[in-house]
Design an enzyme around this catalytic site. Structure first.
Site, short mmCIF file in Angstrom:
data_model
loop_
_atom_site.label_atom_id
_atom_site.label_comp_id
_atom_site.label_asym_id
_atom_site.label_seq_id
_atom_site.Cartn_x
_atom_site.Cartn_y
_atom_site.Cartn_z
N HIS A 96 1.66 0.93 -0.70
CA HIS A 96 2.67 1.57 0.12
C HIS A 96 1.92 2.72 0.78
O HIS A 96 1.14 3.41 0.11
CB HIS A 96 3.79 2.18 -0.73
CG HIS A 96 4.44 1.21 -1.68
ND1 HIS A 96 4.29 1.28 -3.04
CD2 HIS A 96 5.26 0.16 -1.44
CE1 HIS A 96 4.99 0.32 -3.61
NE2 HIS A 96 5.59 -0.39 -2.66
N ASP B 133 1.61 5.61 -1.29
CA ASP B 133 0.71 5.68 -2.46
C ASP B 133 -0.52 6.52 -2.10
O ASP B 133 -1.16 7.12 -2.96
CB ASP B 133 0.20 4.28 -2.87
CG ASP B 133 1.32 3.34 -3.31
OD1 ASP B 133 2.38 3.84 -3.74
OD2 ASP B 133 1.12 2.11 -3.23
N GLU C 288 9.73 -9.48 1.30
CA GLU C 288 9.60 -9.86 -0.11
C GLU C 288 10.99 -9.89 -0.74
O GLU C 288 11.62 -8.84 -0.91
CB GLU C 288 8.71 -8.85 -0.83
CG GLU C 288 8.54 -9.17 -2.29
CD GLU C 288 7.63 -8.16 -3.01
OE1 GLU C 288 6.84 -7.45 -2.33
OE2 GLU C 288 7.72 -8.08 -4.24
N GLU D 42 7.61 -13.35 -5.07
CA GLU D 42 7.06 -12.78 -6.30
C GLU D 42 7.59 -13.60 -7.47
O GLU D 42 8.79 -13.87 -7.56
CB GLU D 42 7.45 -11.31 -6.44
CG GLU D 42 7.01 -10.75 -7.79
CD GLU D 42 7.11 -9.24 -7.93
OE1 GLU D 42 6.72 -8.52 -6.99
OE2 GLU D 42 7.57 -8.80 -8.99
N HIS E 281 10.47 -12.11 -9.42
CA HIS E 281 11.74 -12.07 -8.70
C HIS E 281 12.42 -13.44 -8.73
O HIS E 281 13.65 -13.53 -8.84
CB HIS E 281 11.53 -11.60 -7.26
CG HIS E 281 10.94 -10.22 -7.16
ND1 HIS E 281 10.57 -9.66 -5.97
CD2 HIS E 281 10.65 -9.29 -8.11
CE1 HIS E 281 10.08 -8.43 -6.19
NE2 HIS E 281 10.12 -8.20 -7.49
N ASP F 44 13.67 -6.38 -14.25
CA ASP F 44 12.35 -6.64 -13.68
C ASP F 44 11.27 -6.19 -14.67
O ASP F 44 11.07 -5.00 -14.88
CB ASP F 44 12.26 -5.82 -12.38
CG ASP F 44 11.01 -6.13 -11.59
OD1 ASP F 44 10.28 -7.07 -11.96
OD2 ASP F 44 10.78 -5.44 -10.58
N ASP G 239 7.86 -7.25 -14.69
CA ASP G 239 6.53 -7.03 -14.08
C ASP G 239 5.40 -7.13 -15.10
O ASP G 239 4.52 -6.26 -15.16
CB ASP G 239 6.47 -5.66 -13.38
CG ASP G 239 7.08 -5.69 -11.99
OD1 ASP G 239 7.13 -6.78 -11.39
OD2 ASP G 239 7.49 -4.63 -11.49
C1 GLO Z 1 9.47 -4.46 -6.72
C2 GLO Z 1 8.55 -5.05 -5.76
C3 GLO Z 1 7.60 -4.03 -5.17
C4 GLO Z 1 7.01 -4.56 -3.89
C5 GLO Z 1 6.29 -3.50 -3.10
C6 GLO Z 1 5.73 -4.10 -1.82
O1 GLO Z 1 10.15 -5.11 -7.47
O2 GLO Z 1 7.88 -6.12 -6.33
O3 GLO Z 1 6.60 -3.72 -6.10
O4 GLO Z 1 6.16 -5.63 -4.15
O5 GLO Z 1 7.16 -2.48 -2.80
O6 GLO Z 1 5.31 -3.12 -0.95
MG MG Z 2 6.26 -7.30 -5.52
#
Ligand code: GLO
Ligand code: MG
Length: 365
Positions: A49, A52, A176, A212, A215, A250, A252
């Site tokens: 981002h 970041d 996304e 993803e 997701h 989520d 991850d």
């Molecule tokens: C959150 C998302 C996030 C996106 C990111 C892309 O659930 O996966 O991490 O991938 O903001 O810029």
């Molecule tokens: Mg993501």
């Protein structure tokens, strides 16, 4: 063989282990340390981002200095930027949405944020601007018609695509999808929803999808099927690999930490199609992981992908698999049945085939 590019979101290794119920457990890592650490531990690329790297509200001079430093470091350590995005979800101003907010003023602010981040991506040579609009959703459906939300999202994406084109940037745009979290329900929730949505944009051509795995699993869907829909539409512009138990918050998790078989079938699809894009990981080191462990997490994600790609090769080389697949292929014929209907019912050797996959994945074959 195609050279694979492994990539991580800078936010993955910069994540400090905090969660909605607990404070961070790791020391901060700055974005430049994140880039060089990634390069030292097997990644060739990163996503970020813009925030970041550059704190929101920074002066132009500060922004330019950070970009200069990042570009220098990228050159030195040999890492490239494959996607940029923007954090239009943490700031309280976006608490009721960015592009889909009910406040026109906030929608303008979201557009401004995205445009500024697109500029940053361009300066880092990012070929993709990926948008996950985490606040574009609702808990209170009475507050906004979902149709109005979609129209606002449409207007927002049209404006951003137009901006990229007018600036002459060599950059594609992607969306996304995610079904929920942080909002109760997000409007752009799955690959299918996003493909339908893109088709209604002014210029659908330069806009694609970044599925993803987590997701898809959160929505209870088969991640390989989600990825297949994006490939089929010619719109797989990126991918976020990670682990997730289905139908939960989520998680991850590190790629490989959950859903082994689903992960295998995603890798199988990407490798069989020789998909040329970067294998990007969007996961978080566990809250129990310390600073050193973050790099084990990085190596673990990459190694898991490589192992699964080797398993895909083993699958294709296996004589029993070859025999079973040849048999399946032989049924795909229009030849009439000349036994007068007396032929034995088809035997589907799927039990056997599925068990071979199990043996390959468990290393028992
Ligand atoms: C959150 C998302 C996030 C996106 C990111 C892309 O659930 O996966 O991490 O991938 O903001 O810029
Ligand atoms: Mg993501």
């Amino acid at each position: 063989m195609m050279k694979r590019i492994f990539s991580f979101g800078l936010w993955t290794v910069m994540h400090r282990g905090g969660d909605p119920f607990g404070q961070p457990t790791r020391a901060p890592l700055d974005p430049l340390q994140a880039m060089s650490g990634l390069a030292a531990h097997g990644a060739q690329a990163f996503e970020l981002h813009a925030e970041d790297l550059i704190a929101p509200g920074s002066q132009d001079a500060e922004r330019d200095r950070l970009i200069r430093e990042a570009r220098g470091l990228m050159e030195d350590v040999g890492i490239i930027c494959v996607a940029c995005g923007s954090d239009v979800f943490s700031d309280p101003v976006f608490r009721d949405g960015g592009l889909a907010s009910n406040e026109a003023r906030v929608r303008r602010q979201a557009i401004g944020r995205y445009k500024a981040a697109i500029d940053v991506g361009h300066l880092l040579n990012a070929p993709l601007f990926n948008i996950w609009g985490g606040r574009d959703g609702a808990e209170v459906d009475a507050s906004r018609s979902p149709l109005d939300a979609l129209k606002r999202l449409r207007d927002g994406f049209n404006e951003l695509a137009d901006y990229i084109a007018r600036q002459g940037y060599n950059m594609r745009l992607s969306i996304e999808p995610k079904p929920n979290e942080p909002r109760g329900d997000l409007y752009l929730s799955t690959v299918g929803h996003v493909l339908g949505f893109i088709a209604r944009l002014d210029h659908p051509d330069g806009v694609g999808v970044v599925p993803e795995l987590a997701h898809a699993a959160m929505a209870g869907l088969n991640p390989a099927h989600e990825v297949a829909h994006a490939l089929y539409a010619g719109k797989l512009y990126g991918i976020h690999l990670n682990g997730q138990r289905p139908l939960r918050f989520d998680q991850d998790l590190r790629f490989g930490a959950a859903s082994l078989k689903d992960s295998f079938f995603v890798v199988k699809l990407l490798e069989e199609e020789a998909w040329p894009g970067p294998r990007s990981f969007d996961a978080r080191p566990y809250r129990t992981t310390d600073e050193q462990g973050v790099w084990q997490f990085v190596e673990g994600c990459i190694r898991a992908y490589q192992i699964l790609a080797e398993k895909v090769q083993q699958y294709h080389d296996d004589p029993e698999v070859q025999h079973l697949l040849a048999e399946i292929a032989s049924w795909d014929t229009e030849e009439p049945d000349d036994t007068g209907g007396a032929s034995a019912p088809r035997v589907f050797a799927y039990e056997q085939l599925d068990h071979v996959v199990f043996e390959i994945l468990t290393g028992t074959r």
